[in-house]
Write an enzyme that holds these catalytic residues in place. Structure first.
Site, short mmCIF file in Angstrom:
data_model
loop_
_atom_site.label_atom_id
_atom_site.label_comp_id
_atom_site.label_asym_id
_atom_site.label_seq_id
_atom_site.Cartn_x
_atom_site.Cartn_y
_atom_site.Cartn_z
NE ARG A 49 -0.46 0.10 4.98
CZ ARG A 49 -1.07 0.18 6.16
NH1 ARG A 49 -2.39 0.24 6.21
NH2 ARG A 49 -0.37 0.19 7.27
CG LEU A 93 -3.85 -6.04 3.71
CD1 LEU A 93 -3.11 -6.70 4.85
CD2 LEU A 93 -3.96 -6.99 2.53
CE LYS A 146 11.37 -18.33 12.34
NZ LYS A 146 11.29 -17.33 13.38
CG ASP A 233 12.36 -15.85 16.69
OD1 ASP A 233 11.54 -15.73 15.76
OD2 ASP A 233 13.50 -15.37 16.64
CG HIS A 238 14.36 -22.00 12.52
ND1 HIS A 238 13.60 -22.11 11.38
CD2 HIS A 238 14.54 -20.66 12.71
CE1 HIS A 238 13.34 -20.90 10.91
NE2 HIS A 238 13.90 -20.02 11.70
CE LYS A 338 17.03 -12.62 18.10
NZ LYS A 338 17.64 -12.73 16.77
#
Length: 488
Positions: A49, A93, A146, A233, A238, A338
């Protein structure tokens, strides 16, 4: 080189100005185009958009996609012809009439329609309903990124809603780790060679480690990550997918359902974790300020979008067991985090030492025989074994045999997204997650999520630039082993 399937396609990309589209999806499509793997008549339809015209969108693509495809020098001729494939449709949307415009805009475009939802999961169901309202759920495939839900209940709600509109064989739940070359070679290694299959079981394997480590923090994703955490996550998708590939039985064939049936059996055989034992088999951590490659980096709680008192985990280490005849008693150690010391994704298979050695204690040392499958940054398979050192006496040293794909194969490796997008276009489902796989993974993960949500204890702190909380190493030490990087 012409695509083997030249029946044409229309690839409709929702979120066409987003980060994922710019960094991964459009670069992957360009590489497939440059290599002659896309049908000549295929079209790419950007849906967003933010831009009003096709020219404005192409300018955006030039600015934001080119940096991700020009690492080895950009082929300007191929790039120009790639841009000719691109059509743009401005779409809000919230406006039902915009989907009518989309339908009319792609009505004359060729072949199977692929709708790739590179958007937040909250938009999956509204987009699917809107597509169905204008008849675009026929002769179509839908790709879902995901995270697919926040827990089992929300995941089922999305799958139920999407499943009312698209049949299961139309739904492609993407996990890009399954598209990585070494993961494919793991299947070839196991099921194409008589050498490894007899050893791939509890009698000969002492333990298996699967690590996905990142140097980066949450970057600009603080708002999202603080409501997600490492378990949702990375582990639920994974890591458990990689685990199922490593541990699965030989499939009847490499067709999509045969492979996914065997993965599902592994996920359903995961030993349930008793909430009372979670502190023994699960470690969660959160990074604090530290130094990575000489640069001072902030702690998680001070990242943009993160609550100062956040108890969200940025590190998870788990001890997992599989309750079947092949793997009973073999610990699988999973780890992700992380702000760790290095960016690496790897699978480490530690074989048992010989039962008796006439060659001295070195041959009995754990880790003397090992297979390391490196997924990133460099994709290699390395087999460690013992050999005699040159000179007098029988002194043993660890040596290794390497399969470095970029050195052995002259043709360039295919990036994970490129392989997966070609599989979607060509209707191959084997590397995509089936709904029952996803449900099994959520069911296993949920007790850990619930226990961590209920406990007042915060995640264990670890300094950025290290390998996570000390409790992670202690968990392995209880089983007489250590993480691969700790051996040296």
């Amino acid at each position: 080189m012409q695509s083997p399937n030249d029946s044409g396609f229309t690839f409709v990309l929702f979120g066409a100005t987003g980060d994922l589209s710019m960094r991964k999806i459009l670069p992957a499509l360009f590489e497939a185009h440059r290599s002659g793997m896309l049908a000549a008549s295929g079209k790419i339809v950007g849906v967003a958009r933010h831009e009003d015209t096709r020219d404005q969108y192409l300018q955006w693509v030039n600015e934001h996609v080119k940096p991700h495809v020009s690492k080895n020098g950009l082929d300007e001729v191929a790039w120009a012809s790639f841009l000719e494939r691109i059509v743009y449709v401005k779409l809000d949307l919230s406006r039902a009439e915009d989907f009518t415009t989309l339908r009319d805009g792609i009505a004359e475009l060729p072949g199977i329609r692929v709708f790739y939802l590179a958007t937040g999961p909250s938009l999956f169901v509204p987009i699917c309903h809107a597509l169905a309202s204008v008849g675009l759920n026929q002769n179509a495939r839908i790709v879902l990124e995901k995270p697919l839900g926040y827990d089992l209940k929300s995941s089922n709600a999305i799958n139920d809603a999407v499943g009312e509109i698209f049949a299961e064989e139309q739904i492609y739940r993407i996990d890009h780790y399954l598209g990585k070359e070494p993961v494919q070679n793991l299947l070839a290694l196991r099921f194409g060679n008589a050498l490894f299959e007899p050893l791939w079981r509890r009698e000969w394997v002492e333990s298996i480690q699967i690590t996905i480590a990142e140097e980066l923090g949450v970057e600009a994703r603080g708002d999202f990550y603080d409501n997600t955490g490492a378990l949702r996550d990375m582990v639920q998708n994974h890591l458990l997918q990689l685990l199922s590939i490593v541990a699965m039985e030989p499939p009847h064939s490499m067709d999509s359902d045969s492979v996914r049936d065997e993965k599902l059996r592994v996920l359903r055989a995961l030993k349930p974790i008793n909430p009372a034992d979670i502190s023994k088999v699960a470690v969660r951590g959160q990074y604090h300020a530290g130094v990575i490659r000489g640069q001072q980096v902030p702690g998680y709680a001070t990242e943009h979008g993160v609550k100062p008192d956040s108890r969200t985990e940025t590190f998870v280490a788990l001890k997992v067991e599989i309750e079947n005849w092949r793997w009973a008693g073999v610990p699988f150690f999973l780890r992700t985090g992380k702000r760790l010391a290095d960016r690496v994704a790897e699978i480490v298979v530690n074989f048992r030492p010989v039962p008796h050695s006439a060659l001295g204690p070195t041959a009995l040392r754990a880790g003397s025989n090992r297979l390391v499958i490196r997924l990133q940054p460099n994709e290699t398979i390395r087999l460690y074994c013992l050999a005699k050192q040159p000179g007098e006496g029988m002194n043993l040293s660890s040596v290794h045999l390497d399969l470095a794909f970029d050195q052995f194969f002259r043709e360039g490796q295919m990036e994970a997204y490129q392989r997966l997008l070609l599989d979607v276009i060509n209707g191959r489902l084997a590397l995509f997650v089936r709904r029952d796989e996803q449900e099994a993974a959520w069911k296993w993960v949920e007790p850990i999520l619930n226990e961590w949500a209920a406990t007042p204890r915060p995640p264990k702190p670890y300094a950025s630039g290290t390998w996570g909380p000390a409790a992670s190493s202690a968990m392995l030490a209880q089983h007489g082993t250590c993480w691969l990087e700790e051996e040296n």
